[in-house]
Enzyme design. Structure first.
Site, PDB file in Angstrom:
ATOM      1  N   TYR A  97       0.868  -1.183   0.000  1.00 24.45           N
ATOM      2  CA  TYR A  97       0.000   0.000   0.000  1.00 24.45           C
ATOM      3  C   TYR A  97       0.901   1.229   0.000  1.00 24.45           C
ATOM      4  O   TYR A  97       0.816   2.097   0.860  1.00 24.45           O
ATOM      5  CB  TYR A  97      -0.970  -0.006   1.197  1.00 24.45           C
ATOM      6  CG  TYR A  97      -2.289   0.663   0.824  1.00 24.45           C
ATOM      7  CD1 TYR A  97      -3.188   0.016  -0.013  1.00 24.45           C
ATOM      8  CD2 TYR A  97      -2.602   1.930   1.287  1.00 24.45           C
ATOM      9  CE1 TYR A  97      -4.390   0.622  -0.386  1.00 24.45           C
ATOM     10  CE2 TYR A  97      -3.794   2.551   0.919  1.00 24.45           C
ATOM     11  CZ  TYR A  97      -4.681   1.887   0.079  1.00 24.45           C
ATOM     12  OH  TYR A  97      -5.859   2.504  -0.292  1.00 24.45           O
ATOM     13  N   HIS A 133       3.124   4.478  -0.475  1.00 24.45           N
ATOM     14  CA  HIS A 133       2.888   5.912  -0.601  1.00 24.45           C
ATOM     15  C   HIS A 133       4.226   6.614  -0.859  1.00 24.45           C
ATOM     16  O   HIS A 133       5.266   5.948  -1.028  1.00 24.45           O
ATOM     17  CB  HIS A 133       2.189   6.444   0.652  1.00 24.45           C
ATOM     18  CG  HIS A 133       2.838   6.058   1.943  1.00 24.45           C
ATOM     19  ND1 HIS A 133       4.121   6.424   2.281  1.00 24.45           N
ATOM     20  CD2 HIS A 133       2.387   5.298   2.988  1.00 24.45           C
ATOM     21  CE1 HIS A 133       4.425   5.946   3.464  1.00 24.45           C
ATOM     22  NE2 HIS A 133       3.408   5.240   3.927  1.00 24.45           N
ATOM     23  N   HIS A 139       7.302   5.482   1.101  1.00 25.42           N
ATOM     24  CA  HIS A 139       7.979   4.302   0.534  1.00 25.42           C
ATOM     25  C   HIS A 139       8.766   4.701  -0.719  1.00 25.42           C
ATOM     26  O   HIS A 139       9.886   4.231  -0.938  1.00 25.42           O
ATOM     27  CB  HIS A 139       6.961   3.238   0.148  1.00 25.42           C
ATOM     28  CG  HIS A 139       6.151   2.706   1.291  1.00 25.42           C
ATOM     29  ND1 HIS A 139       4.810   2.987   1.437  1.00 25.42           N
ATOM     30  CD2 HIS A 139       6.480   1.918   2.343  1.00 25.42           C
ATOM     31  CE1 HIS A 139       4.347   2.379   2.515  1.00 25.42           C
ATOM     32  NE2 HIS A 139       5.343   1.724   3.102  1.00 25.42           N
ATOM     33  N   GLN A 187       3.778  -9.768  13.368  1.00 27.84           N
ATOM     34  CA  GLN A 187       4.039  -8.511  14.056  1.00 27.84           C
ATOM     35  C   GLN A 187       2.738  -7.798  14.448  1.00 27.84           C
ATOM     36  O   GLN A 187       2.784  -6.690  14.985  1.00 27.84           O
ATOM     37  CB  GLN A 187       4.940  -7.593  13.226  1.00 27.84           C
ATOM     38  CG  GLN A 187       4.303  -6.958  12.010  1.00 27.84           C
ATOM     39  CD  GLN A 187       5.319  -6.231  11.150  1.00 27.84           C
ATOM     40  OE1 GLN A 187       6.188  -6.851  10.530  1.00 27.84           O
ATOM     41  NE2 GLN A 187       5.244  -4.919  11.091  1.00 27.84           N
ATOM     42  N   GLY A 200      12.129   3.949   6.910  1.00 28.58           N
ATOM     43  CA  GLY A 200      11.668   5.308   7.173  1.00 28.58           C
ATOM     44  C   GLY A 200      11.757   5.640   8.649  1.00 28.58           C
ATOM     45  O   GLY A 200      11.505   4.798   9.506  1.00 28.58           O
ATOM     46  N   MET A 201      12.095   6.899   8.936  1.00 28.43           N
ATOM     47  CA  MET A 201      12.220   7.327  10.325  1.00 28.43           C
ATOM     48  C   MET A 201      10.865   7.536  10.995  1.00 28.43           C
ATOM     49  O   MET A 201      10.812   7.823  12.174  1.00 28.43           O
ATOM     50  CB  MET A 201      13.069   8.604  10.423  1.00 28.43           C
ATOM     51  CG  MET A 201      14.562   8.341  10.547  1.00 28.43           C
ATOM     52  SD  MET A 201      15.012   7.473  12.079  1.00 28.43           S
ATOM     53  CE  MET A 201      14.840   8.829  13.268  1.00 28.43           C
ATOM     54  N   LYS A 202       9.758   7.411  10.242  1.00 30.33           N
ATOM     55  CA  LYS A 202       8.468   7.492  10.925  1.00 30.33           C
ATOM     56  C   LYS A 202       8.407   6.398  12.001  1.00 30.33           C
ATOM     57  O   LYS A 202       7.914   6.627  13.102  1.00 30.33           O
ATOM     58  CB  LYS A 202       7.291   7.355   9.966  1.00 30.33           C
ATOM     59  CG  LYS A 202       5.970   7.572  10.713  1.00 30.33           C
ATOM     60  CD  LYS A 202       4.842   7.965   9.819  1.00 30.33           C
ATOM     61  CE  LYS A 202       4.007   6.773   9.418  1.00 30.33           C
ATOM     62  NZ  LYS A 202       3.689   5.809  10.466  1.00 30.33           N
ATOM     63  N   ASP A 203       8.932   5.213  11.666  1.00 25.58           N
ATOM     64  CA  ASP A 203       9.044   4.152  12.664  1.00 25.58           C
ATOM     65  C   ASP A 203      10.438   4.229  13.272  1.00 25.58           C
ATOM     66  O   ASP A 203      11.277   3.349  13.067  1.00 25.58           O
ATOM     67  CB  ASP A 203       8.808   2.794  12.006  1.00 25.58           C
ATOM     68  CG  ASP A 203       7.407   2.697  11.417  1.00 25.58           C
ATOM     69  OD1 ASP A 203       6.444   2.667  12.189  1.00 25.58           O
ATOM     70  OD2 ASP A 203       7.289   2.685  10.178  1.00 25.58           O
ATOM     71  N   SER A 260       0.277   4.155   5.512  1.00 30.17           N
ATOM     72  CA  SER A 260      -0.742   3.361   4.823  1.00 30.17           C
ATOM     73  C   SER A 260      -2.033   3.364   5.620  1.00 30.17           C
ATOM     74  O   SER A 260      -3.119   3.182   5.077  1.00 30.17           O
ATOM     75  CB  SER A 260      -0.243   1.923   4.648  1.00 30.17           C
ATOM     76  OG  SER A 260       0.980   1.921   3.949  1.00 30.17           O
TER      77      SER A 260
END
Lengths: 311, 311
Positions: free
Chosen positions: B46, B48, B51, B75, B161-164, B200
């Site tokens: 999904y 975006h 990604h 997970q 990604g630094m979002k996580d 996502s």
């Protein structure tokens, strides 16, 4: 023979060997491998003929043979023999040279664990019985260090002795579950002429303990006899267990930790009333017995084909 | 672009690419790499623009770019959104093609887990706070599947990604502890024009939730302002926390899971009375906030250099 003590040197030495190409296509577990293959023998040193047999098998199957010698602190429990574990680097290097090892990796604890590891690999189910029950955390230490070593060496083949049969089962599970690109090659137990399974820990035994320790192999050989005897392979698991127990009990110094009869490599328990001849999977009879402070393990694997051949 | 669904095909496709050689020596984190490099972008699909930015970075740094799309069941917790997690294979493949991906790996659950895995990788300490506290077992699922994918792809570089941000810290710890031969490349958070971090899961939001969800980024941008303002960077951690909390509380639909202010990448808590300007390490302000059933995360990283530049 190249001796390296640092991970970066190890990676470099292996990369150079891999560029040499192969001496010819190899047949590895049914698949034909064309490129240069690396065979890996991880050990804790104090090498004996059991280790030598692993190196010989590696020499036979791979282009490059890598041996590691590392007494891994995280697989020892707080009351175990980490500090007294026998070491003899000079003699180990002689054995490695004699067996045609190409690269020996001899890291320090600081090189393997620059910081205490926060990452552990855990294999469930298979680690709950046998030595896993007696040595909590032991197998997490084994799987974690073996994964580290695999990531350093990137071997095609890795050789382990069947004396630690549970270790073989646990590592095979890890390799399968984590899609590690390595083939585990289990190798037969090597014994002294009188039957005692070779172990670095045998040096701890007094003369009297050494003599009485023969009850381990003797009890297992009796199981093999029974399993190969058409008249007696209808013994139940309970009867087999009793037979092993009474043989070991004939040694006054023997202190039984466990006697277990399980499927292999699944390590599932068998019912006491099941007859040996009725079990359709491979069976392992595994023992851990203490003599003084020295804990010895031994086992025998009854392959289904052998059992059935006499039915 | 090659699309593969089986591990064996994936290994084969990557082996073929590796034989192509390199378009030139690459500078990777200070080291010069001469051989063909593989960059890997593991995702749950999904896709975006967040990604897409990972694929662009991979395209820039590596000879071959491998993308995986797999919604990893282990997970997700029992009450989480595994079944409803959004999927759109056709559109994902378009994005991958547009970004110049070489190999897309689209495995089924049965291909990734032919049997339920008995092996888990656990990273301690770093996984106990933030999303680890709210989602027990989540990070074991992440580290285990990423290790499996790394073993399949054998990448030189892997992009996250630094979002996580916690995921980046945990995976970096795993790679270091297990001596995995891969460099983790963290990439900046990508946001909508109005500030919402791309996810996502944003498709779950109603128009009203979507509007109110802007409190996350708004609260974090305020923190950045304060940290860059010489007059206000003496705010304490407690004051920063209150500021974030009151901004988020301005949304009636926001249900705060956590607001945490920690060091990065160590994820150690800071004392409430510590002043922002006194902290010598990088700081992360991390949020998890629910809007209805949708849990959003966001964070901002205050780099020591930025904080100090105004002292």
């Amino acid at each position: 023979m190249i001796i390296v003590r640092e991970v970066a040197q190890l990676r470099q030495a292996i990369a150079e060997r891999r560029q040499l190409g192969t001496c010819g296509a190899k047949e590895v577990h049914g698949a034909t491998i064309q490129q240069h293959t690396v065979g890996f023998v991880p050990t804790m040193g104090y090498l004996h003929e059991g280790h030598a047999s692993l190196m010989q098998k590696a020499r036979e199957m791979a282009d490059t043979v890598v041996l590691s010698i590392f007494v891994n602190p995280i697989q020892f429990g707080p009351n175990e023999d980490l500090d007294s574990y026998p070491r003899d680097e000079a003699r180990d290097l002689e054995v490695a040279r004699r067996e045609g090892v190409d690269i020996v990796f001899l890291p320090t604890v600081a090189e393997m664990y620059p910081q205490p590891t926060r990452t552990k690999i855990h294999v469930s189910a298979l680690t709950e019985r046998l030595c896993g029950a007696s040595r909590p955390g032991h197998f997490d230490g084994v799987t974690t260090v073996v994964a580290k070593l695999f990531n350093m060496v990137n071997p095609d083949l890795a050789f382990f002795g069947m004396k630690d049969a549970q270790q073989v089962a646990v590592l095979q599970q890890m390799v399968t579950d984590l899609n590690m690109n390595v083939t585990i090659v289990p190798c037969p137990i090597v014994r002294e002429a009188d039957g005692l399974a070779l172990s670095s820990r045998n040096v701890y035994l007094s003369a009297e303990q050494r003599e009485q320790a023969l009850v381990l192999s003797r009890s297992l050989f009796k199981v093999r006899e029974v399993s190969e005897d058409g008249a007696r392979n209808t013994f139940t698991i309970h009867q087999i267990r009793q037979m092993v127990e009474s043989t070991i009990a004939s040694s006054p110094l023997a202190d039984i930790d466990y006697i277990e009869i399980l499927t292999f490599p699944g390590l599932e328990p068998l019912l006491p009333e099941q007859r040996l001849s009725d079990v359709k999977e491979d069976i392992i009879v595994a023992l851990a017995v203490k003599f003084g402070n020295t804990r010895l393990i031994d086992n025998i694997r009854l392959q289904k084909a052998e059992v059935l051949s006499h039915v």
